[in-house]
Motif scaffolding. Sequence first.
Motif, PDB file in Angstrom:
ATOM      1  N   GLY A  61      12.500   4.121   0.424  1.00 12.94           N
ATOM      2  CA  GLY A  61      13.146   3.048  -0.331  1.00 12.94           C
ATOM      3  C   GLY A  61      14.235   3.536  -1.269  1.00 12.94           C
ATOM      4  O   GLY A  61      14.561   2.858  -2.238  1.00 12.94           O
ATOM      5  N   ASN A  62      14.814   4.700  -0.982  1.00 19.44           N
ATOM      6  CA  ASN A  62      15.921   5.200  -1.814  1.00 19.44           C
ATOM      7  C   ASN A  62      17.165   4.330  -1.658  1.00 19.44           C
ATOM      8  O   ASN A  62      18.006   4.280  -2.543  1.00 19.44           O
ATOM      9  N   ILE A  63      17.300   3.718  -0.484  1.00 16.53           N
ATOM     10  CA  ILE A  63      18.445   2.841  -0.202  1.00 16.53           C
ATOM     11  C   ILE A  63      17.889   1.473   0.199  1.00 16.53           C
ATOM     12  O   ILE A  63      16.688   1.346   0.449  1.00 16.53           O
ATOM     13  N   VAL A  64      18.745   0.461   0.271  1.00 20.20           N
ATOM     14  CA  VAL A  64      18.241  -0.884   0.575  1.00 20.20           C
ATOM     15  C   VAL A  64      17.590  -0.900   1.965  1.00 20.20           C
ATOM     16  O   VAL A  64      18.026  -0.186   2.871  1.00 20.20           O
ATOM     17  N   PRO A  65      16.532  -1.724   2.129  1.00 20.54           N
ATOM     18  CA  PRO A  65      15.766  -1.718   3.385  1.00 20.54           C
ATOM     19  C   PRO A  65      16.617  -1.963   4.620  1.00 20.54           C
ATOM     20  O   PRO A  65      16.401  -1.325   5.657  1.00 20.54           O
ATOM     21  N   GLY A  66      17.583  -2.870   4.543  1.00 19.32           N
ATOM     22  CA  GLY A  66      18.391  -3.197   5.720  1.00 19.32           C
ATOM     23  C   GLY A  66      19.189  -2.015   6.230  1.00 19.32           C
ATOM     24  O   GLY A  66      19.366  -1.840   7.433  1.00 19.32           O
ATOM     25  N   LEU A  67      19.669  -1.176   5.290  1.00 21.38           N
ATOM     26  CA  LEU A  67      20.426   0.003   5.709  1.00 21.38           C
ATOM     27  C   LEU A  67      19.482   1.088   6.218  1.00 21.38           C
ATOM     28  O   LEU A  67      19.739   1.723   7.242  1.00 21.38           O
TER      29      LEU A  67
END
Length: 165
Positions: free
Chosen positions: A41-47
């Motif tokens: 979860g370091n970056i948004v889930p969609g990416l």
Amino acid sequence: MSDIIAENVVVTINYTLRNDAGEVLDTSEGDEPLTYLQGFGNIVPGLENALEGKRVGDKVTVAVTPEEGYGEKDPEGLQVVPRDAFPEGATIEIGDNFTAELDDDEFVTLWVVGVEGDEVHDDTNHPLAGVTLNFEVEIVELRAAHANELAHGHPHGRDGHAHHH
Ligand code: ZN
């Protein structure tokens, strides 16, 4: 072993983020590439989902909906906090964010959207809430995460030896 992006792989990417009007909201161009740890979860889930299974050199274009990005905009998110609720002498500027503790050990991130006299206007919405995130990504480098990176849930830089906290 880390040929493809999967959980526990440290990923380095170049990226450009645009809104639906084509305006650049963020980019690694002219800056350091972004390094993150897949599956945490370091970056948004969609990416994160769109990059799963990709390889070095792959280019990914993805439109991430608010649900898979920074959430829908909550119209109830605006609040007014007295200036003296902040530490004395602290500078408070539009765009700053801080964490406030609610009554029940819950924490909420507030974004400063305005300062008027003794009042600080805050919003619980991320500045990119309600925005479709159009990412163009190029995968630069992959490596296995070190044990301490997995324990912390984030990478320690591109080479894994960054000093921090
Ligand atoms: Zn750490």
